[in-house]
Design an enzyme around this catalytic site. Structure first.
Site, mmCIF file in Angstrom:
data_model
loop_
_atom_site.group_PDB
_atom_site.id
_atom_site.type_symbol
_atom_site.label_atom_id
_atom_site.label_comp_id
_atom_site.label_asym_id
_atom_site.label_seq_id
_atom_site.Cartn_x
_atom_site.Cartn_y
_atom_site.Cartn_z
ATOM 1 N N SER A 122 0.812 -1.227 0.000
ATOM 2 C CA SER A 122 0.000 0.000 0.000
ATOM 3 C C SER A 122 0.839 1.267 0.000
ATOM 4 O O SER A 122 1.674 1.461 0.882
ATOM 5 C CB SER A 122 -0.891 0.062 1.247
ATOM 6 O OG SER A 122 -1.639 -1.095 1.394
ATOM 7 N N GLU B 203 -9.038 -10.679 -1.543
ATOM 8 C CA GLU B 203 -9.656 -10.313 -2.827
ATOM 9 C C GLU B 203 -10.296 -11.527 -3.502
ATOM 10 O O GLU B 203 -10.962 -11.380 -4.527
ATOM 11 C CB GLU B 203 -8.609 -9.702 -3.758
ATOM 12 C CG GLU B 203 -8.072 -8.357 -3.278
ATOM 13 C CD GLU B 203 -6.967 -7.834 -4.173
ATOM 14 O OE1 GLU B 203 -7.275 -7.291 -5.238
ATOM 15 O OE2 GLU B 203 -5.777 -7.998 -3.803
ATOM 16 N N ALA C 206 2.014 -2.613 4.693
ATOM 17 C CA ALA C 206 1.467 -1.776 5.754
ATOM 18 C C ALA C 206 0.957 -2.722 6.833
ATOM 19 O O ALA C 206 0.399 -3.770 6.519
ATOM 20 C CB ALA C 206 0.314 -0.939 5.213
ATOM 21 N N MET D 263 -2.189 -8.223 6.234
ATOM 22 C CA MET D 263 -2.976 -9.154 5.420
ATOM 23 C C MET D 263 -2.218 -9.623 4.186
ATOM 24 O O MET D 263 -2.821 -9.930 3.153
ATOM 25 C CB MET D 263 -4.285 -8.475 4.985
ATOM 26 C CG MET D 263 -5.093 -7.881 6.125
ATOM 27 S SD MET D 263 -6.500 -6.949 5.527
ATOM 28 C CE MET D 263 -7.048 -6.123 7.027
ATOM 29 N N ASN E 32 -0.811 2.234 11.478
ATOM 30 C CA ASN E 32 -1.873 2.566 12.442
ATOM 31 C C ASN E 32 -1.615 1.814 13.740
ATOM 32 O O ASN E 32 -0.985 0.756 13.743
ATOM 33 C CB ASN E 32 -3.245 2.156 11.883
ATOM 34 C CG ASN E 32 -3.304 0.703 11.490
ATOM 35 O OD1 ASN E 32 -2.763 0.295 10.458
ATOM 36 N ND2 ASN E 32 -3.948 -0.103 12.304
HETATM 37 N N1 HPA Z 1 -4.596 -4.906 10.641
HETATM 38 C C1 HPA Z 1 -4.438 -5.701 9.578
HETATM 39 N N2 HPA Z 1 -3.869 -5.301 8.460
HETATM 40 C C2 HPA Z 1 -3.416 -4.045 8.403
HETATM 41 C C3 HPA Z 1 -3.537 -3.172 9.477
HETATM 42 C C4 HPA Z 1 -4.170 -3.619 10.663
HETATM 43 O O1 HPA Z 1 -4.318 -2.876 11.664
HETATM 44 N N3 HPA Z 1 -2.969 -2.000 9.089
HETATM 45 C C5 HPA Z 1 -2.526 -2.168 7.811
HETATM 46 N N4 HPA Z 1 -2.779 -3.415 7.389
#
Ligand code: HPA
Length: 285
Positions: A34, A90, A117, A218, A242
């Site tokens: 991402s 997907e 990410a 993921m 995050n």
């Molecule tokens: N959880 C799962 N996959 C992710 C997250 C998350 O908090 N952030 C980015 N990909």
């Protein structure tokens, strides 16, 4: 779930099409997650091959993921960059997710650098940090969604590959040196791969913390399993996009927008520096 249907001849056919479309002979593969497509734009003397031109190559449906292969020179290495990847959520089979790695193998790639990410599980991580992946917990793989399930082609790799050091120690040491020189924090930890697409419940986050995961995402684990089976050495880096939410009734929420915003604004520049530094200093095999 679709059943596995690829054989070595499919990988060789895809590699043939790519070889005809470029004079470059890449030894390093990069799978960019991402928001990380920008690095591919700085590849020199690029040959750009849209995924739809490569037979059987899976194409992403997710916003923020492009769909093309960029082959050329980056920091003294000949690289093959996947600008966009596909995910289990997907609806692709795990073999389709591993397909590009098998084509890399057929092309003679020796080293795979994979980024993603991820949500921070370790309480000392904050959004915008980088985590070098030292190891992973592959939830889909542990319940049978593993790209190596099915008849084993010994010409691709062994039936029971070792996974005790999936993420190459020398590359990790090099990454640590590059981050120290550049002056940013590089955590090192365990990546938990879940199928998604929903973000985790607080109870799931607490479970992941309890079993030793430092970040959750993921992607990545299927490609890494296939690469190790193929004898390709691997470096993996997570951008902590995050914080994860570990209590119910929190006022916080996790969203894809937050993930993309933090990737683009605080993670991509550091990740680009890290990847460039590793490419410029690593031996070619
Ligand atoms: N959880 C799962 N996959 C992710 C997250 C998350 O908090 N952030 C980015 N990909």
């Amino acid at each position: 779930m679709r059943t596995p249907s690829f054989s070595r001849s499919d990988y060789l056919a895809a590699a043939d099409v790519i070889r005809k479309a470029t004079a470059h002979r890449p030894t390093v593969g990069l799978i960019l997650g991402s928001g990380l497509g920008a690095l591919a734009d700085s590849v020199e003397a690029p040959s750009i091959i849209p995924y739809e031109q490569i037979p059987l190559w899976p194409r992403s449906t997710v916003a923020g993921h492009q769909g093309r292969l960029v082959i050329g020179r980056l920091e003294g290495q000949t690289v093959m960059v996947l600008q966009g990847r596909v995910h289990f959520y997907e609806g692709y089979s795990i073999q389709e997710i591993a397909f590009p790695v098998r084509v890399m193998q057929a092309m003679g790639v020796q080293t795979l650098i994979v980024t993603n990410a991820a949500g921070g599980i370790n309480k000392s991580y904050v959004s915008g940090d980088l985590m070098l992946i030292s190891d992973h917990i592959n939830f889909p793989g542990m319940v049978g969604n593993n790209p190596l399930v099915g008849p084993n082609d010994e010409q691709l790799g062994p039936r029971f590959p070792d996974m005790s050091s999936a993420y190459d120690g020398k590359l990790r040491a090099l990454a640590r040196r590059v981050a120290a020189q550049a002056g940013f924090t590089l955590h090192e930890g365990v990546y938990a791969c879940l199928s998604g697409p929903n973000f985790e419940t607080p109870a799931e986050i607490r479970m992941l913390r309890a079993i030793g995961a430092d970040a959750v995402g993921m992607s990545t684990a299927p490609e890494v399993v296939a690469a190790r089976h193929a004898g390709i050495r691997v470096m993996g880096v997570s951008g902590i996009s995050n914080a994860t939410i570990d209590t119910v009734d929190s006022s916080l929420k996790t969203s894809h927008e937050e993930v993309l915003y933090n990737m683009n604004n605080s993670i991509v520049p550091k990740l680009a520096t890290l990847i460039r530094g590793v490419l410029s200093s690593m031996d070619s095999a």
